[in-house]
Design a protein around this motif. Sequence first.
Motif, PDB file in Angstrom:
ATOM      1  N   ARG A 113      -7.821   4.661  -4.213  1.00  0.00           N
ATOM      2  CA  ARG A 113      -8.057   3.219  -4.129  1.00  0.00           C
ATOM      3  C   ARG A 113      -6.782   2.535  -3.652  1.00  0.00           C
ATOM      4  NH1 ARG A 113      -9.513  -0.145  -8.473  1.00  0.00           N
ATOM      5  NH2 ARG A 113      -8.258   1.149  -9.888  1.00  0.00           N
ATOM      6  N   VAL A 114      -6.945   1.288  -3.174  1.00  0.00           N
ATOM      7  CA  VAL A 114      -5.794   0.576  -2.619  1.00  0.00           C
ATOM      8  C   VAL A 114      -5.909  -0.910  -2.913  1.00  0.00           C
ATOM      9  CG1 VAL A 114      -6.905   0.279  -0.358  1.00  0.00           C
ATOM     10  CG2 VAL A 114      -4.402   0.194  -0.536  1.00  0.00           C
ATOM     11  N   ALA A 115      -4.753  -1.547  -3.132  1.00  0.00           N
ATOM     12  CA  ALA A 115      -4.658  -3.000  -3.207  1.00  0.00           C
ATOM     13  C   ALA A 115      -3.779  -3.471  -2.060  1.00  0.00           C
ATOM     14  CB  ALA A 115      -4.062  -3.442  -4.548  1.00  0.00           C
ATOM     15  N   VAL A 116      -4.247  -4.465  -1.321  1.00  0.00           N
ATOM     16  CA  VAL A 116      -3.499  -5.022  -0.193  1.00  0.00           C
ATOM     17  C   VAL A 116      -2.844  -6.318  -0.650  1.00  0.00           C
ATOM     18  CG1 VAL A 116      -3.618  -5.834   2.196  1.00  0.00           C
ATOM     19  CG2 VAL A 116      -5.171  -4.024   1.407  1.00  0.00           C
ATOM     20  N   MET A 117      -1.514  -6.403  -0.471  1.00  0.00           N
ATOM     21  CA  MET A 117      -0.777  -7.597  -0.887  1.00  0.00           C
ATOM     22  C   MET A 117      -0.311  -8.401   0.313  1.00  0.00           C
ATOM     23  SD  MET A 117       1.494  -6.600  -4.236  1.00  0.00           S
ATOM     24  CE  MET A 117       1.714  -8.364  -4.585  1.00  0.00           C
ATOM     25  N   GLU A 118      -0.331  -9.719   0.147  1.00  0.00           N
ATOM     26  CA  GLU A 118       0.183 -10.639   1.161  1.00  0.00           C
ATOM     27  C   GLU A 118       0.695 -11.885   0.462  1.00  0.00           C
ATOM     28  OE1 GLU A 118      -1.168 -12.254   5.525  1.00  0.00           O
ATOM     29  OE2 GLU A 118      -2.665 -12.353   3.927  1.00  0.00           O
ATOM     30  N   MET A 119       1.962 -12.215   0.691  1.00  0.00           N
ATOM     31  CA  MET A 119       2.583 -13.413   0.131  1.00  0.00           C
ATOM     32  C   MET A 119       2.393 -13.508  -1.382  1.00  0.00           C
ATOM     33  SD  MET A 119       1.705 -16.187   3.141  1.00  0.00           S
ATOM     34  CE  MET A 119       2.745 -17.445   2.375  1.00  0.00           C
ATOM     35  N   GLY A 120       2.578 -12.364  -2.050  1.00  0.00           N
ATOM     36  CA  GLY A 120       2.529 -12.337  -3.506  1.00  0.00           C
ATOM     37  C   GLY A 120       1.153 -12.171  -4.105  1.00  0.00           C
ATOM     38  N   HIS A 121       0.107 -12.277  -3.291  1.00  0.00           N
ATOM     39  CA  HIS A 121      -1.264 -12.146  -3.770  1.00  0.00           C
ATOM     40  C   HIS A 121      -1.822 -10.760  -3.463  1.00  0.00           C
ATOM     41  CE1 HIS A 121      -1.865 -16.529  -4.444  1.00  0.00           C
ATOM     42  NE2 HIS A 121      -1.058 -16.658  -3.398  1.00  0.00           N
ATOM     43  N   VAL A 122      -2.717 -10.266  -4.314  1.00  0.00           N
ATOM     44  CA  VAL A 122      -3.571  -9.142  -3.941  1.00  0.00           C
ATOM     45  C   VAL A 122      -4.783  -9.745  -3.250  1.00  0.00           C
ATOM     46  CG1 VAL A 122      -5.080  -7.309  -4.775  1.00  0.00           C
ATOM     47  CG2 VAL A 122      -2.795  -7.553  -5.736  1.00  0.00           C
ATOM     48  N   VAL A 123      -4.889  -9.530  -1.942  1.00  0.00           N
ATOM     49  CA  VAL A 123      -5.936 -10.194  -1.158  1.00  0.00           C
ATOM     50  C   VAL A 123      -7.176  -9.334  -0.984  1.00  0.00           C
ATOM     51  CG1 VAL A 123      -4.288 -11.651   0.062  1.00  0.00           C
ATOM     52  CG2 VAL A 123      -4.913  -9.442   1.043  1.00  0.00           C
ATOM     53  N   GLU A 124      -7.023  -8.021  -1.243  1.00  0.00           N
ATOM     54  CA  GLU A 124      -8.166  -7.119  -1.090  1.00  0.00           C
ATOM     55  C   GLU A 124      -7.893  -5.852  -1.877  1.00  0.00           C
ATOM     56  OE1 GLU A 124     -10.991  -5.489   2.583  1.00  0.00           O
ATOM     57  OE2 GLU A 124      -9.397  -6.954   2.939  1.00  0.00           O
ATOM     58  N   THR A 125      -8.913  -5.329  -2.533  1.00  0.00           N
ATOM     59  CA  THR A 125      -8.752  -4.081  -3.275  1.00  0.00           C
ATOM     60  C   THR A 125     -10.078  -3.342  -3.289  1.00  0.00           C
ATOM     61  OG1 THR A 125      -7.983  -3.102  -5.365  1.00  0.00           O
ATOM     62  CG2 THR A 125      -9.291  -5.119  -5.526  1.00  0.00           C
ATOM     63  N   GLY A 126     -10.001  -2.013  -3.379  1.00  0.00           N
ATOM     64  CA  GLY A 126     -11.226  -1.223  -3.427  1.00  0.00           C
ATOM     65  C   GLY A 126     -10.952   0.225  -3.077  1.00  0.00           C
ATOM     66  N   PRO A 127     -11.998   1.060  -3.087  1.00  0.00           N
ATOM     67  CA  PRO A 127     -11.841   2.444  -2.630  1.00  0.00           C
ATOM     68  C   PRO A 127     -11.304   2.480  -1.206  1.00  0.00           C
ATOM     69  CG  PRO A 127     -13.968   2.143  -3.711  1.00  0.00           C
ATOM     70  CD  PRO A 127     -13.375   0.771  -3.540  1.00  0.00           C
ATOM     71  N   VAL A 128     -10.408   3.425  -0.935  1.00  0.00           N
ATOM     72  CA  VAL A 128      -9.742   3.473   0.370  1.00  0.00           C
ATOM     73  C   VAL A 128     -10.753   3.548   1.510  1.00  0.00           C
ATOM     74  CG1 VAL A 128      -8.257   4.891   1.855  1.00  0.00           C
ATOM     75  CG2 VAL A 128      -7.570   4.411  -0.497  1.00  0.00           C
ATOM     76  N   TYR A 129     -11.776   4.389   1.368  1.00  0.00           N
ATOM     77  CA  TYR A 129     -12.754   4.518   2.454  1.00  0.00           C
ATOM     78  C   TYR A 129     -13.428   3.180   2.740  1.00  0.00           C
ATOM     79  CZ  TYR A 129     -16.366   6.364   5.489  1.00  0.00           C
ATOM     80  OH  TYR A 129     -17.171   6.594   6.581  1.00  0.00           O
ATOM     81  N   ASP A 130     -13.834   2.469   1.684  1.00  0.00           N
ATOM     82  CA  ASP A 130     -14.530   1.192   1.873  1.00  0.00           C
ATOM     83  C   ASP A 130     -13.630   0.161   2.534  1.00  0.00           C
ATOM     84  OD1 ASP A 130     -16.612   2.434   0.607  1.00  0.00           O
ATOM     85  OD2 ASP A 130     -16.385   1.362  -1.300  1.00  0.00           O
ATOM     86  N   VAL A 131     -12.357   0.125   2.145  1.00  0.00           N
ATOM     87  CA  VAL A 131     -11.423  -0.836   2.730  1.00  0.00           C
ATOM     88  C   VAL A 131     -11.193  -0.519   4.201  1.00  0.00           C
ATOM     89  CG1 VAL A 131      -9.041  -1.664   2.681  1.00  0.00           C
ATOM     90  CG2 VAL A 131     -10.309  -1.401   0.541  1.00  0.00           C
ATOM     91  N   PHE A 132     -11.102   0.765   4.542  1.00  0.00           N
ATOM     92  CA  PHE A 132     -10.932   1.159   5.941  1.00  0.00           C
ATOM     93  C   PHE A 132     -12.195   0.854   6.749  1.00  0.00           C
ATOM     94  CE2 PHE A 132      -7.039   3.227   4.985  1.00  0.00           C
ATOM     95  CZ  PHE A 132      -6.439   3.582   6.176  1.00  0.00           C
ATOM     96  N   ALA A 133     -13.352   1.137   6.173  1.00  0.00           N
ATOM     97  CA  ALA A 133     -14.601   0.989   6.917  1.00  0.00           C
ATOM     98  C   ALA A 133     -14.981  -0.467   7.133  1.00  0.00           C
ATOM     99  CB  ALA A 133     -15.728   1.717   6.178  1.00  0.00           C
ATOM    100  N   ASP A 134     -14.607  -1.343   6.190  1.00  0.00           N
ATOM    101  CA  ASP A 134     -15.027  -2.737   6.301  1.00  0.00           C
ATOM    102  C   ASP A 134     -13.938  -3.675   5.763  1.00  0.00           C
ATOM    103  OD1 ASP A 134     -16.630  -4.941   6.792  1.00  0.00           O
ATOM    104  OD2 ASP A 134     -17.718  -4.775   4.890  1.00  0.00           O
ATOM    105  N   PRO A 135     -12.779  -3.728   6.433  1.00  0.00           N
ATOM    106  CA  PRO A 135     -11.690  -4.603   5.966  1.00  0.00           C
ATOM    107  C   PRO A 135     -12.103  -6.068   6.055  1.00  0.00           C
ATOM    108  CG  PRO A 135     -11.193  -3.733   8.149  1.00  0.00           C
ATOM    109  CD  PRO A 135     -12.427  -3.019   7.682  1.00  0.00           C
TER     110      PRO A 135
END
Length: 356
Positions: free
Chosen positions: A213-235
Amino acid sequence: MGATVSLRGVTKDFDTPGGSIRAVDNVSLDIGSGEVFGIIGYSGAGKSTLVRLINGLETPTSGSVAIDGQVITGLPERRLRPVRAGIGFVFQQFNLLSSRTVAGNVGFPLRVAGVDKRARERRVAELLDFVGLADKAQQYPDQLSGGQKQRVGIARALATKPSLLLADEATSALDPETTRDVLDLLRRANDRLGVTIAVITHEMSVVSYLCSRVAVMEMGHVVETGPVYDVFADPQRPVTRRFVGTALHDRPRADVVARLRQRHSGRIVTVAVTDQNGSSTLLTERLRHYGVDGAVIHGGITEIDSRPLGALTVELVGLDSAIEELLSDLRRHTDVVDHGTAQNPIDSTDEDGDPR
């Protein structure tokens, strides 16, 4: 057994001469026991501050951090020490003691913990064998390659049998081949020892290879999180799409689309491929069904979590009506981007020239 990590509404402000700076802003996330969890963001996103909050080196301005259900926020130093003893840290620049041998570096945390010499030597021998450096025990850091130094760093981080391992940009100073070796070692530590691993990185290729799983951070916020495959397939967010693009290289940028239009006279489209839609097989079947010729001219398919993911850019040649029916059919099953032709181009990129 690996530790669990839970953050709830965590915010961290730093006072500077120019005023207060918010490095982490209202972050909530959970890392499961035995999980390999990625935290990704560009420089300044707040990911390294987040790591220091997890291991108690920084105290949140607000919110709470819990390890294995124990809230560590606000604990006095004497009660934080045993918590930190269960957390290993792998540094970007290795942070080895140049005056100590490989064995001395790996054994240093055990020495600090008061482990007797015989037990210390046994544990060091086990760890050096585990990381493949048993023959380097008496060498010094300046005699090692970058990859070997990081292996020593991982062995040292595992010395006290931690339940949580924090790897902060652990491969960013390494070449691609050495990076893969270090990632394989971290995966082996997770598989064999059950240790939970939080991987802090700015490289989506590291996340795709190692994390579940992965959490994507931008400017101090977690803007997106989920299973790696799902995040790659539908960012969902632009920053996530940029990160995915750096790892997959499967969708053409604006300049590449322009060159493809000049080289190929047919209709150019990009078709997404996932394990949900079987798109590559679907495309072949639909081309045959509608009597349209198709040739792959860009893209590729990779595997993430043992599942196919990617995109194929195809030149379509046939009757306009047949091509329209084909595209309408494909869109019912997968994502399709129409780039048009040289005579009738369709803009399919964002303001930075990246694929939408």
